[in-house]
Design a protein around this motif. Sequence first.
Motif, PDB file in Angstrom:
ATOM      1  N   HIS A  15      75.539 -49.023 -14.884  1.00 45.87           N
ATOM      2  CA  HIS A  15      74.821 -48.065 -15.720  1.00 45.87           C
ATOM      3  C   HIS A  15      74.724 -46.704 -15.059  1.00 45.87           C
ATOM      4  CE1 HIS A  15      71.622 -49.664 -13.144  1.00 45.87           C
ATOM      5  NE2 HIS A  15      71.068 -48.484 -13.290  1.00 45.87           N
ATOM      6  N   GLN A  16      74.937 -46.649 -13.742  1.00 46.77           N
ATOM      7  CA  GLN A  16      74.885 -45.386 -13.035  1.00 46.77           C
ATOM      8  C   GLN A  16      76.132 -44.546 -13.315  1.00 46.77           C
ATOM      9  OE1 GLN A  16      74.536 -46.694  -9.016  1.00 46.77           O
ATOM     10  NE2 GLN A  16      72.334 -47.072  -9.163  1.00 46.77           N
ATOM     11  N   CYS A  17      77.234 -45.185 -13.729  1.00 53.79           N
ATOM     12  CA  CYS A  17      78.497 -44.485 -13.900  1.00 53.79           C
ATOM     13  C   CYS A  17      79.013 -44.473 -15.328  1.00 53.79           C
ATOM     14  CB  CYS A  17      79.574 -45.128 -13.020  1.00 53.79           C
ATOM     15  SG  CYS A  17      79.150 -45.171 -11.277  1.00 53.79           S
ATOM     16  N   PHE A  18      78.626 -45.436 -16.128  1.00 57.60           N
ATOM     17  CA  PHE A  18      79.202 -45.588 -17.453  1.00 57.60           C
ATOM     18  C   PHE A  18      78.117 -45.640 -18.520  1.00 57.60           C
ATOM     19  CE2 PHE A  18      82.023 -47.878 -14.529  1.00 57.60           C
ATOM     20  CZ  PHE A  18      83.221 -47.238 -14.797  1.00 57.60           C
ATOM     21  N   PRO A  19      78.388 -45.058 -19.696  1.00 50.69           N
ATOM     22  CA  PRO A  19      77.474 -45.285 -20.820  1.00 50.69           C
ATOM     23  C   PRO A  19      77.468 -46.772 -21.168  1.00 50.69           C
ATOM     24  CG  PRO A  19      79.128 -43.600 -21.342  1.00 50.69           C
ATOM     25  CD  PRO A  19      79.483 -44.195 -20.017  1.00 50.69           C
ATOM     26  N   ALA A  20      76.432 -47.239 -21.807  1.00 52.43           N
ATOM     27  CA  ALA A  20      76.285 -48.667 -22.107  1.00 52.43           C
ATOM     28  C   ALA A  20      77.489 -49.237 -22.842  1.00 52.43           C
ATOM     29  CB  ALA A  20      75.021 -48.905 -22.921  1.00 52.43           C
ATOM     30  N   ALA A  21      78.062 -48.494 -23.776  1.00 50.01           N
ATOM     31  CA  ALA A  21      79.173 -49.008 -24.579  1.00 50.01           C
ATOM     32  C   ALA A  21      80.452 -49.171 -23.781  1.00 50.01           C
ATOM     33  CB  ALA A  21      79.420 -48.085 -25.768  1.00 50.01           C
ATOM     34  N   THR A  22      80.545 -48.530 -22.608  1.00 53.16           N
ATOM     35  CA  THR A  22      81.799 -48.564 -21.858  1.00 53.16           C
ATOM     36  C   THR A  22      81.651 -49.188 -20.480  1.00 53.16           C
ATOM     37  OG1 THR A  22      81.418 -46.355 -20.975  1.00 53.16           O
ATOM     38  CG2 THR A  22      82.667 -46.514 -23.033  1.00 53.16           C
ATOM     39  N   GLN A  23      80.588 -49.950 -20.254  1.00 59.57           N
ATOM     40  CA  GLN A  23      80.388 -50.539 -18.943  1.00 59.57           C
ATOM     41  C   GLN A  23      81.449 -51.598 -18.648  1.00 59.57           C
ATOM     42  OE1 GLN A  23      76.438 -51.853 -18.217  1.00 59.57           O
ATOM     43  NE2 GLN A  23      75.564 -49.840 -18.530  1.00 59.57           N
ATOM     44  N   PRO A  24      81.910 -51.659 -17.387  1.00 62.06           N
ATOM     45  CA  PRO A  24      82.905 -52.661 -17.031  1.00 62.06           C
ATOM     46  C   PRO A  24      82.339 -54.064 -17.129  1.00 62.06           C
ATOM     47  CG  PRO A  24      82.118 -51.506 -15.078  1.00 62.06           C
ATOM     48  CD  PRO A  24      81.495 -50.840 -16.270  1.00 62.06           C
ATOM     49  N   GLU A  25      83.267 -55.040 -17.256  1.00 62.33           N
ATOM     50  CA  GLU A  25      82.826 -56.429 -17.400  1.00 62.33           C
ATOM     51  C   GLU A  25      82.214 -56.986 -16.114  1.00 62.33           C
ATOM     52  OE1 GLU A  25      86.669 -56.542 -18.116  1.00 62.33           O
ATOM     53  OE2 GLU A  25      86.258 -55.586 -20.028  1.00 62.33           O
ATOM     54  N   SER A  26      82.620 -56.482 -14.976  1.00 57.30           N
ATOM     55  CA  SER A  26      82.156 -57.003 -13.696  1.00 57.30           C
ATOM     56  C   SER A  26      81.301 -55.959 -12.995  1.00 57.30           C
ATOM     57  CB  SER A  26      83.357 -57.351 -12.817  1.00 57.30           C
ATOM     58  OG  SER A  26      82.942 -57.676 -11.517  1.00 57.30           O
ATOM     59  N   THR A  27      80.358 -56.416 -12.187  1.00 54.41           N
ATOM     60  CA  THR A  27      79.550 -55.477 -11.430  1.00 54.41           C
ATOM     61  C   THR A  27      79.953 -55.434  -9.967  1.00 54.41           C
ATOM     62  OG1 THR A  27      77.872 -57.175 -11.030  1.00 54.41           O
ATOM     63  CG2 THR A  27      77.557 -55.719 -12.937  1.00 54.41           C
ATOM     64  N   SER A  28      81.065 -56.086  -9.593  1.00 51.54           N
ATOM     65  CA  SER A  28      81.485 -56.020  -8.200  1.00 51.54           C
ATOM     66  C   SER A  28      82.113 -54.668  -7.913  1.00 51.54           C
ATOM     67  CB  SER A  28      82.491 -57.131  -7.869  1.00 51.54           C
ATOM     68  OG  SER A  28      83.762 -56.800  -8.366  1.00 51.54           O
ATOM     69  N   LEU A  29      81.874 -54.146  -6.744  1.00 52.78           N
ATOM     70  CA  LEU A  29      82.435 -52.866  -6.335  1.00 52.78           C
ATOM     71  C   LEU A  29      83.958 -52.945  -6.327  1.00 52.78           C
ATOM     72  CD1 LEU A  29      81.868 -50.031  -5.419  1.00 52.78           C
ATOM     73  CD2 LEU A  29      81.676 -50.865  -3.077  1.00 52.78           C
ATOM     74  N   ILE A  54      92.210 -48.262 -20.393  1.00 52.02           N
ATOM     75  CA  ILE A  54      91.397 -47.077 -20.684  1.00 52.02           C
ATOM     76  C   ILE A  54      91.232 -46.920 -22.191  1.00 52.02           C
ATOM     77  CG2 ILE A  54      91.341 -44.549 -20.549  1.00 52.02           C
ATOM     78  CD1 ILE A  54      90.756 -45.952 -17.873  1.00 52.02           C
ATOM     79  N   VAL A  55      92.332 -47.061 -22.929  1.00 52.23           N
ATOM     80  CA  VAL A  55      92.272 -46.925 -24.386  1.00 52.23           C
ATOM     81  C   VAL A  55      91.359 -47.993 -24.982  1.00 52.23           C
ATOM     82  CG1 VAL A  55      93.622 -47.026 -26.519  1.00 52.23           C
ATOM     83  CG2 VAL A  55      94.519 -45.803 -24.536  1.00 52.23           C
ATOM     84  N   GLN A  56      91.445 -49.210 -24.470  1.00 55.57           N
ATOM     85  CA  GLN A  56      90.585 -50.280 -24.974  1.00 55.57           C
ATOM     86  C   GLN A  56      89.122 -49.978 -24.696  1.00 55.57           C
ATOM     87  OE1 GLN A  56      92.388 -53.644 -23.008  1.00 55.57           O
ATOM     88  NE2 GLN A  56      93.588 -54.166 -24.816  1.00 55.57           N
ATOM     89  N   ARG A  57      88.843 -49.357 -23.565  1.00 56.08           N
ATOM     90  CA  ARG A  57      87.459 -49.066 -23.202  1.00 56.08           C
ATOM     91  C   ARG A  57      86.842 -48.008 -24.111  1.00 56.08           C
ATOM     92  NH1 ARG A  57      85.938 -48.483 -17.199  1.00 56.08           N
ATOM     93  NH2 ARG A  57      85.646 -50.682 -17.500  1.00 56.08           N
ATOM     94  N   VAL A  58      87.590 -46.970 -24.475  1.00 57.86           N
ATOM     95  CA  VAL A  58      87.021 -45.889 -25.285  1.00 57.86           C
ATOM     96  C   VAL A  58      87.324 -46.043 -26.766  1.00 57.86           C
ATOM     97  CG1 VAL A  58      87.064 -44.230 -23.391  1.00 57.86           C
ATOM     98  CG2 VAL A  58      88.981 -44.326 -24.982  1.00 57.86           C
ATOM     99  N   GLY A  59      88.214 -46.947 -27.115  1.00 57.85           N
ATOM    100  CA  GLY A  59      88.602 -47.123 -28.507  1.00 57.85           C
ATOM    101  C   GLY A  59      89.834 -46.306 -28.827  1.00 57.85           C
TER     102      GLY A  59
END
Length: 111
Positions: A15-29, A54-59
Amino acid sequence: MLAALHGMGAAFEPHQCFPAATQPESTSLLHYVAEAIMLAKRTRKNQITLPKAIVQRVGEADDYDVTVQVGKIVLTPVRLQQADAVRAKVERLGITQDDVDEAIAWARKRA
């Protein structure tokens, strides 16, 4: 380096780097770093292919608004609703196709 990051057992808060709709599936660094390392090669004709992830993440979008922000090229997907809003504003302002053609001709003379 990736192995070192993974070995640290570090986790980051997406959540520190991505808006909620585009957060990665994993929280590992490690996952974050691996996803962040994506390249798009520019051809001689200034064309690029966007990485599928990238395209899948933003639509998906056919058009992108292109800007420069702090030395970075930023592509923002343009959705149909935005195009409709521009068309409506152009109509409200009374700009005609002839006005657009004249502006293009003027700009081409100056280029």
